[in-house]
Design a protein around this motif. Sequence first.
Motif, mmCIF file in Angstrom:
data_model
loop_
_atom_site.group_PDB
_atom_site.id
_atom_site.type_symbol
_atom_site.label_atom_id
_atom_site.label_comp_id
_atom_site.label_asym_id
_atom_site.label_seq_id
_atom_site.Cartn_x
_atom_site.Cartn_y
_atom_site.Cartn_z
ATOM 1 N N LEU A 4 59.285 43.112 -6.220
ATOM 2 C CA LEU A 4 59.105 43.666 -7.598
ATOM 3 C C LEU A 4 58.072 45.012 -7.546
ATOM 4 O O LEU A 4 57.360 45.165 -6.789
ATOM 5 C CB LEU A 4 58.298 42.806 -8.506
ATOM 6 N N ILE A 7 56.487 46.520 -12.147
ATOM 7 C CA ILE A 7 57.119 45.446 -13.110
ATOM 8 C C ILE A 7 56.107 45.656 -14.530
ATOM 9 O O ILE A 7 54.976 45.189 -14.128
ATOM 10 C CB ILE A 7 57.428 44.228 -12.696
ATOM 11 N N ILE A 51 60.697 36.835 -11.315
ATOM 12 C CA ILE A 51 61.060 36.668 -9.885
ATOM 13 C C ILE A 51 62.122 36.015 -9.807
ATOM 14 O O ILE A 51 63.001 36.278 -8.991
ATOM 15 C CB ILE A 51 59.690 35.814 -9.333
ATOM 16 N N PRO A 57 62.461 42.285 -16.767
ATOM 17 C CA PRO A 57 61.218 43.117 -17.059
ATOM 18 C C PRO A 57 61.536 44.277 -18.030
ATOM 19 O O PRO A 57 62.805 44.791 -18.285
ATOM 20 C CB PRO A 57 60.945 43.653 -15.652
ATOM 21 N N ILE A 62 63.829 45.109 -9.603
ATOM 22 C CA ILE A 62 63.734 43.890 -8.651
ATOM 23 C C ILE A 62 64.736 43.849 -7.694
ATOM 24 O O ILE A 62 65.875 44.186 -7.967
ATOM 25 C CB ILE A 62 63.979 42.638 -9.386
ATOM 26 N N THR A 70 68.096 44.751 -10.726
ATOM 27 C CA THR A 70 67.935 44.905 -11.939
ATOM 28 C C THR A 70 69.164 45.240 -12.916
ATOM 29 O O THR A 70 69.142 44.741 -14.337
ATOM 30 C CB THR A 70 66.883 45.908 -12.206
#
Length: 228
Positions: A4, A7, A51, A57, A62, A70
């Motif tokens: 990550l 984030i 996660i 997000p 990610i 993402t």
Amino acid sequence: MISLTNIEKVYRTSTIETLALNNINLHIGQGEFASIMGPSGCGKSTLLNIIGLLDAPSKGSISVGGQPVTSYSDQEMARLRNQRLGFIFQSFHLINDLSVLDNVEIPLLYRKQISAAQRRQMAQEALERVGLSNRVKHFPKQLSGGQKQRVAIARAIVGRPEIILADEPTGNLDSVMGNEILSILQGLNNDGATIVMVTHDEAMAKKTHRLIRLFDGTMVGDTTLTLC
């Protein structure tokens, strides 16, 4: 395995904006057993959901296995979750009208290449792994809290995921049952599964490899633990 980067998660209503996660940078390596702790409302479950690709997000990126995800479509995310991730929840989320065996089979229904006979065999093996091979025909209402959580673990591992995400898996259990569940998770980790667990229990957290602490949506600690 899971990375990550920067984030941020913001929840907005017509009048209020709440920053749930702030500038989280985190890498979970293959084979780790990491725990996430912090006071209620600090963003632990939000972080676990991000996660696990259950939530997106507001900012940041990610990657899973070095692959950026993402920008994946909803269908691509669902396929990735089904094939590589397993989820365990505090409240079990079992379907009361289905038998134990049928509950465990559910994630495999989305893998069209697996036959009904293979699904049943895999579910039976998962239940044997958690010590419930004698409960396959029971229904959730016939089980104790600890047994329900073991069914939930069997459901999480039936697809042989690389990554298991557990949100307060011992939160509704007494200390004896909690330790049994943790022992099962440790065994899965010893067999190669990567595990991230949210917990309020300091003693449970200290039996994992790594302790990540959150406060008001910010990472305030990341400690490698030495296990006895």
